[in-house]
Design a protein around this motif. Structure first.
Motif, short mmCIF file in Angstrom:
data_model
loop_
_atom_site.label_atom_id
_atom_site.label_comp_id
_atom_site.label_asym_id
_atom_site.label_seq_id
_atom_site.Cartn_x
_atom_site.Cartn_y
_atom_site.Cartn_z
N ASP A 211 33.26 45.95 52.05
CA ASP A 211 34.80 45.71 51.83
C ASP A 211 35.11 46.13 50.39
O ASP A 211 34.42 45.76 49.28
N CYS A 212 36.29 46.60 50.15
CA CYS A 212 36.89 47.11 49.05
C CYS A 212 36.74 45.78 47.90
O CYS A 212 36.41 46.21 46.81
N VAL A 213 37.15 44.79 48.45
CA VAL A 213 37.28 43.41 47.67
C VAL A 213 35.85 42.90 47.31
O VAL A 213 36.03 41.86 46.51
N THR A 214 35.00 43.45 47.76
CA THR A 214 33.77 42.94 47.25
C THR A 214 33.58 43.45 45.81
O THR A 214 32.98 42.51 45.22
N GLU B 826 43.45 44.14 52.02
CA GLU B 826 42.88 44.41 50.51
C GLU B 826 44.03 45.33 50.06
O GLU B 826 44.42 46.34 50.54
N VAL B 885 41.27 36.41 46.17
CA VAL B 885 40.05 37.01 46.51
C VAL B 885 38.92 36.71 45.75
O VAL B 885 37.81 36.69 45.90
N ASN B 889 35.53 35.24 46.48
CA ASN B 889 34.15 35.83 46.23
C ASN B 889 33.17 34.90 45.19
O ASN B 889 32.09 34.87 45.67
#
Lengths: 217, 970
Positions: A211-214, B826, B885, B889
């Motif tokens: 995922d991009c937000v990783t 996202e 986010v 994370n």
């Protein structure tokens, strides 16, 4: 009326058309070469540092573990650069007069930090976390190469997104046992990676996060 | 006003919307209005093609830029147990008008970046308000004063010590006579101890306290009722019926209002979620629409000066039932049916008589000691502050004051105008001022000392219930600021003693036991001294007040602290300036509020500049017509019209203090207004980001809900899953979602500022806001329901919906907004090329675009406030709510490292964490036992614009109200 172009014009036309195509291709190739080459990526370019610190000497010759200096690599996003105090732990006893170490002693005396040039520098919109990679069985040398053999530190990988995603898509190709993470000389033993990779991925519950937000947020 | 007579839509946003002028339609229909004037280049087709060609040719070029050289600067001696990259949290306290609220402040590499509430502090319980959230920006404000000055020239702290010592010694020859201290309200035990020590050594010296928006009425009321000052606190968690006499007890400037919001909303939420608990019922009598007024089941609109008479009638009715008018009878009946679990709460801005009446009614109803608790006053020395300042001015006029030391505050700006404080001040021979800013008062003082911000200072203060709270610094003073303790130490001949030692020594004197070190460490860790909340005292029966003076007829003027920037101390805070004010969504201005009817009577309309004449003082300000405002009444707000606030706040708005009188500090009669000009440009956010009339807000009474639980999900809105052509997403691991409870939300906007602080959201300035380009990711919409004159007001926070069928994702040509495996929508800044198609296609209008380089990339000092875990966006990039986010994370990584599943509640978004009403809940919908999943199973859960089949992950719990059947209009 005489012919406007004589017969030799054919050759000129062919040659110039080919030359244009070749030049176009050449420019594109040059652009790719530039993008992939050390000039842009900094790969295998050792940076000038105020103290010419040798990982080769400290790791290979002295046998110091990565985590002796990079203390937060298992707990934080940032691996940590040692405080001057850490250097002086040894260098107040040995090589106390080496001219090379004068900036370290000066820092300790004056209380002003040493400044190191970043070798592995990600763009500011990328958020990388050391601790999770180390905890999931990604070895230091997988990304940083054989630092133990570098007299001056340089990077061996581009750190481009393409390179990151390679592993994020198929972590089983790169994972190693947790007890080998800090072994710079680790190589996949026989039975090879195809066998241990999937086993470790399952055991460590490694996810393939793309995922991009990783990384971007 | 023109639309009177036409049928009103069920929900409406503003008078402009009702009028529906052509210009207004054009403004609303444009995604980002007023764009065209920016492009004033007469572009030819050829020029366009040239530019396009060049852009395409250069588009790839930035991709292969070499990373700029960056340095890593490690510690010389790294603090023990410190992990670079991981934030640390410290407990400290925010002190406003003397009253403390406990905080936990996040620190990255030694710089404070984010304020959170301290869950173990009784005034906070983990919540904060917008002002506390924004206070971290003030720490880094480059406009703060940075040097000791003498007569405007840079001097030194040492020079000041010499001068102050000389002034003290000159007064010392006469036992201190002629030496005066002026402070704000002091609750700090340490500071009080220092001041008392000084006064004991110099008995001729005097200590004055003045706070422009302090608790003048509550103090005077307690003295009038009981003969001595008391502190009143309320237990809203036990209150079934609440009558507010113009008291805005929800997230206002009232001490304890944060806790009150928590308790009040908890009860409402409990009733709505479980159905068994009794919901509270709130009646309010007020003139100026407030947050409490918007929550009230029954709002009795009356002029502010009429509330006293209403209260008196109410007391009479309680004493002798059946005597009053019908509404009063109905309310009194309801109260008397709930003796001991009701509250009558008087407004901070109502005169003392109303406080006396409230105390009397509460005693009569048996609430005293149950829902209404009296304790000793939290002030170290409670005084009538208006009288205290008046005495100072009188003494100066009589030549009795030779030296004046002003510790904080800004009396030149905020003293009542009739005192002529500035003229008096000029007559003092030695004047020194300690303050965060070199403000209007500093300008007229010989000496000015920069004050340490509370995040740089050691101190202490008491909370609304008396809990002693520690102020602990997170950073050394950036501009060499000094604390009030430092200055008092100079007076005590201990100039070398640090504020830390001063505070610690004081508490050691209070806890002189061998385990003091442990006691102190625990206190610092907790941010408070355990067990210092004041215990309840039983006062004598309240004396009954003389009948209140009937309100004068004619136009009245009402003074209030500004809903965003308060009394003016926070004026230079750009986050607060750009925060849309809850009632009218206005930014960067204050206005003269007036009701629609009175506006017609006086021939003024929104945007007209009027001259207000009050007791021979005149001020000009622009008019704002506010539905729900009392007729024949004007409300003006403090905090504007500053001249030396800083670059942000200078010369904006008008100064309402210039009208204020020391005889009636909160309202006055016999005001006239004269229209001067029209067309004042306000910057409001209520007209952009509209969802049109598509039923975004849903509400019912508790009774209706029990009868028809599906009221929030009418049949005609339903769309079957089969309607879409796209495959349904599968969410194997987590499925993030959010529920926002409209029954609990009070509309305070703290979430907006928390989001701004957490996500590095820039401010854009008044001109850009007027073009609809404000950047807040989380807006709070306000809807009216009902008549123009007296509508119901509802609030609805709107973050990104994180739709499963997200319309924005479909139209992005560069895949800069995509769906994550966990259902997040996202936003990838580094891919975005700024087409704005996504925003155009978003039905909720939650996407914000960086038209210019709004983020400040030049002012070094402001870099400190940024959250290092979130990108700072550049020009030409779209942005929006990410469900925090970075927090998701970070929690996921911690859980993975410990090889355990994520627990529910481990991930808390910034808006959820700040919310005093606990209205926002975030979590994993794949976990059926998560709090958010349970809430979404409630039948009053509904989606915004669900008929579009976007399947939003953010949903709303419809608002439930609990009206009195006797009063409910047909």
């Amino acid at each position: 009326m005489a012919q406007l172009f004589d017969r030799s014009s054919n050759s000129v036309a062919k040659i110039s058309l080919t030359a244009i195509l070749l030049a176009g291709g050449g420019i594109i190739w040059a652009a790719y070469a530039l993008n992939a080459g050390s000039f842009t990526t900094g790969v295998e370019v050792a940076r000038d540092q105020s103290v010419p610190f040798s990982h080769k000497h400290h790791v290979s010759d002295d046998g110091i573990d990565c985590r002796y200096c990079h203390v937060s690599v298992e707990t934080s996003a940032f691996a940590g650069i040692p405080a001057t105090e850490t250097c002086m732990g040894c260098h107040s006893q040995i090589w106390t007069n080496a001219a090379m170490l004068e900036p370290v002693r000066e820092s300790f005396r004056t209380g002003k930090s040493l400044e190191w040039v970043r070798v592995h520098d990600l763009p500011d919109f990328v958020y990388f976390n050391h601790s999770i990679h180390v905890n999931k069985g990604i070895g230091c040398s997988t990304c940083h190469g054989r630092v133990d053999q570098m007299p001056l530190t340089y990077k061996v990988n581009t750190l481009y997104m393409q390179w990151c995603v390679n592993c994020h898509r198929s972590p089983e190709k790169y994972v190693r046992p947790r007890d080998q993470v800090f072994n710079p000389a680790y190589t996949t033993p026989a039975p090879n990676q195809d066998e241990i990779g999937p086993r470790l991925v399952a055991e460590y519950k490694i996810q393939s996060l793309t995922d991009c937000v990783t990384c971007h947020r | 006003v023109k639309t009177m007579g036409k049928e009103l839509p069920r929900y409406w946003r503003s008078l402009e919307e009702l009028a529906q002028s052509e210009g207004f339609r054009a403004f609303v229909e444009d995604e980002f209005p007023n764009r065209t004037p920016d492009w004033n280049n007469p572009a030819s087709r050829r020029r366009f093609l040239t530019l396009m060609g060049a852009s395409i040719a250069l588009a790839g070029a930035p991709g292969c830029t070499v990373q700029p050289k960056e340095m890593i600067v490690p510690y010389v001696r790294q603090p023990e147990d410190y992990v670079p990259g991981n934030p640390l949290f410290y407990a400290t306290s925010w002190v406003e008008r003397g009253i403390a609220t406990g905080l936990l402040v996040e620190s990255h590499l030694g710089r404070p970046t984010k304020i959170e509430g301290n869950p173990s502090h009784p005034a906070s319980l983990g919540a904060t308000d917008a002002a506390m959230q924004a206070s971290v920006l003030t720490l880094y404000d480059p406009d703060r004063s940075q040097a000791v000055t003498r007569n405007g020239n840079i001097s030194s702290w040492g020079g000041f010590i010499t001068a102050l010592t000389a002034a003290r010694d000159a007064a010392g020859l006469k036992q201190g006579e002629g030496f005066r201290l002026l402070t704000g309200t002091v609750t700090s035990p340490t500071l009080a101890d220092q001041i008392q020590g000084f006064l004991a050594a110099y008995p001729g010296a005097k200590w004055h306290q003045y706070e422009s928006c302090g608790r003048h009425s509550a103090r005077a009321g307690a003295i009038a009722a009981f003969g001595r000052p008391f502190n009143t606190i309320y237990r809203f968690e036990r209150a079934r019926v609440i009558v507010s006499l113009d008291a805005d007890f929800l997230c206002s400037t009232m001490p304890g209002s944060l806790r009150y919001s928590r308790d009040y909303s908890a009860r409402r939420r409990g009733a709505a979620e479980n159905g068994d608990a009794q919901p509270p019922r709130l009646y309010i009598a007020e003139g100026t629409p407030s947050l409490a007024g918007a929550m009230a089941e029954h709002r009795f609109r009356m002029r502010t000066s009429e509330v006293a008479a209403f209260a008196a009638a109410f007391l009479d009715e309680v004493k002798a039932p059946g005597s009053g008018p019908a509404t009063v009878r109905a309310v009194a009946r309801d109260l008397q049916a709930h003796p001991g679990d009701s509250i009558v709460i008087p407004g901070e801005h109502q005169p003392a008589a109303v406080h006396v009446i409230a105390q009397a009614i509460n005693q009569r109803l048996g609430n005293a000691g149950k829902t209404v608790i009296l304790t000793d006053p939290v002030e170290a020395k409670p005084v009538d502050e208006i009288a205290s300042l008046t005495e100072l001015v009188t003494d100066i006029r009589q030549g009795a004051v030779e030296a004046l030391l002003i510790l904080g505050g800004n009396p030149v700006y905020d003293a009542p105008a009739d005192l002529n404080f500035l003229e008096a001040l000029k007559g003092v021979k030695f004047r020194a001022h300690l303050g965060l800013y070199s403000n209007e008062t500093a300008e007229w003082c010989h000496w000015h000392i920069p004050e340490a911000h509370y995040l740089e200072a050691w101190s202490d203060a008491r909370a609304y219930d008396g809990t002693a709270s520690i102020v602990q610094p997170l950073i050394a003073p950036i501009y060499g600021g000094k604390t009030r303790h430092d200055v008092m130490n100079v007076l005590g001949n201990q100039a070398d003693r640090s504020s830390h030692d001063t505070v610690r020594d004081y508490w050691q004197s209070q806890h002189a036991k061998p385990d003091f070190n442990d006691f102190w460490q625990v206190s610092l860790h907790d941010g408070l001294i355990t067990g210092t909340a004041f215990s309840e005292t039983t006062p004598p029966a309240a004396k009954l007040p003389a009948s209140p003076v009937p309100a004068a007829s004619g136009l009245e003027i009402v003074f209030r602290p500004d809903p965003a920037i308060g009394d003016g101390a926070l004026s230079n805070n750009a986050w607060l300036q750009e925060m849309p004010k809850p009632q009218n969504k206005m930014t960067w201005d204050n206005a003269v509020w007036i009701s629609p009817k009175s506006a017609a009577v006086h021939g003024v309309t929104t945007g007209d500049v009027v001259e207000i004449a009050f007791q021979s003082r005149k001020v000009e300000g622009p008019v704002w017509i506010l539905p729900g405002h009392a007729d024949e009444s004007l409300t003006v707000h403090f905090g504007y019209g500053r001249t030396r606030a800083g670059k942000v706040a200078n010369e904006i708005g008008f100064n309402a203090y210039a009208l204020r009188s020391s005889t009636g500090v909160w309202h006055g009669a016999e005001v006239t207004i004269t229209r001067k000009s029209g067309g004042y440009p306000f910057a409001v956010t209520e007209h952009t980001q509209t969802m049109e009339e598509r039923d975004p807000f849903r509400i019912a009474t508790f009774a209706e809900y029990h009868q028809n639980p599906e009221f929030a999900n009418p049949e005609d809105k339903h769309v079957s899953d089969a309607t879409t052509m796209f495959p349904q997403w599968e969410y194997a691991k987590h499925k993030w979602g959010m529920a926002i409870d409209l029954t609990a939300c009070v509309g305070c906007q703290a979430c907006t500022i928390a989001c701004q602080s957490e996500n590095n959201i820039p401010v854009v300035g008044k001109i850009e806001v007027a073009k609809g380009r404000h950047m807040n990711w989380l807006r709070v919409d306000r809807y009216y329901n009902g008549s123009l004159d007296d509508p119901q007001t509802y609030f609805q926070p709107v973050p990104c919906m994180h739709c499963e069928n997200a319309l924005c994702e479909l139209v992005c040509p560069v895949a800069a907004t995509v769906h994550s495996a966990e259902g997040l929508n996202e936003m990838v800044y580094n891919r975005c090329v700024g087409t704005r198609y996504c925003s155009n296609n978003c039905p909720y209008k939650v996407r914000r675009f960086n038209f210019f380089l709004y983020a400040d990339w030049d002012t070094q000092s402001l870099f400190g406030v940024r959250n290092p875990d979130v990108s700072v966006r550049s020009r030409g990039v779209m942005e929006k709510c990410s469900y925090c986010v970075q927090r998701i994370n970070s929690a996921k990584i911690e859980a993975e490292k410990q090889e355990r599943p994520l627990a529910d509640g481990e991930i808390v978004t910034a808006c959820q964490q700040v919310c005093p009403a606990e209205a926002i809940v975030f979590g994993d919908l794949n976990d059926p036992n998560s709090r958010v999943a349970k809430l979404k199973r409630q039948r009053r859960d509904y989606s915004l614009l669900e008929e579009l089949n976007t399947r939003p992950r953010t949903t709303y719990l419809a608002r439930l109200r609990n009206p009195n059947p006797d009063l409910e209009k047909g």
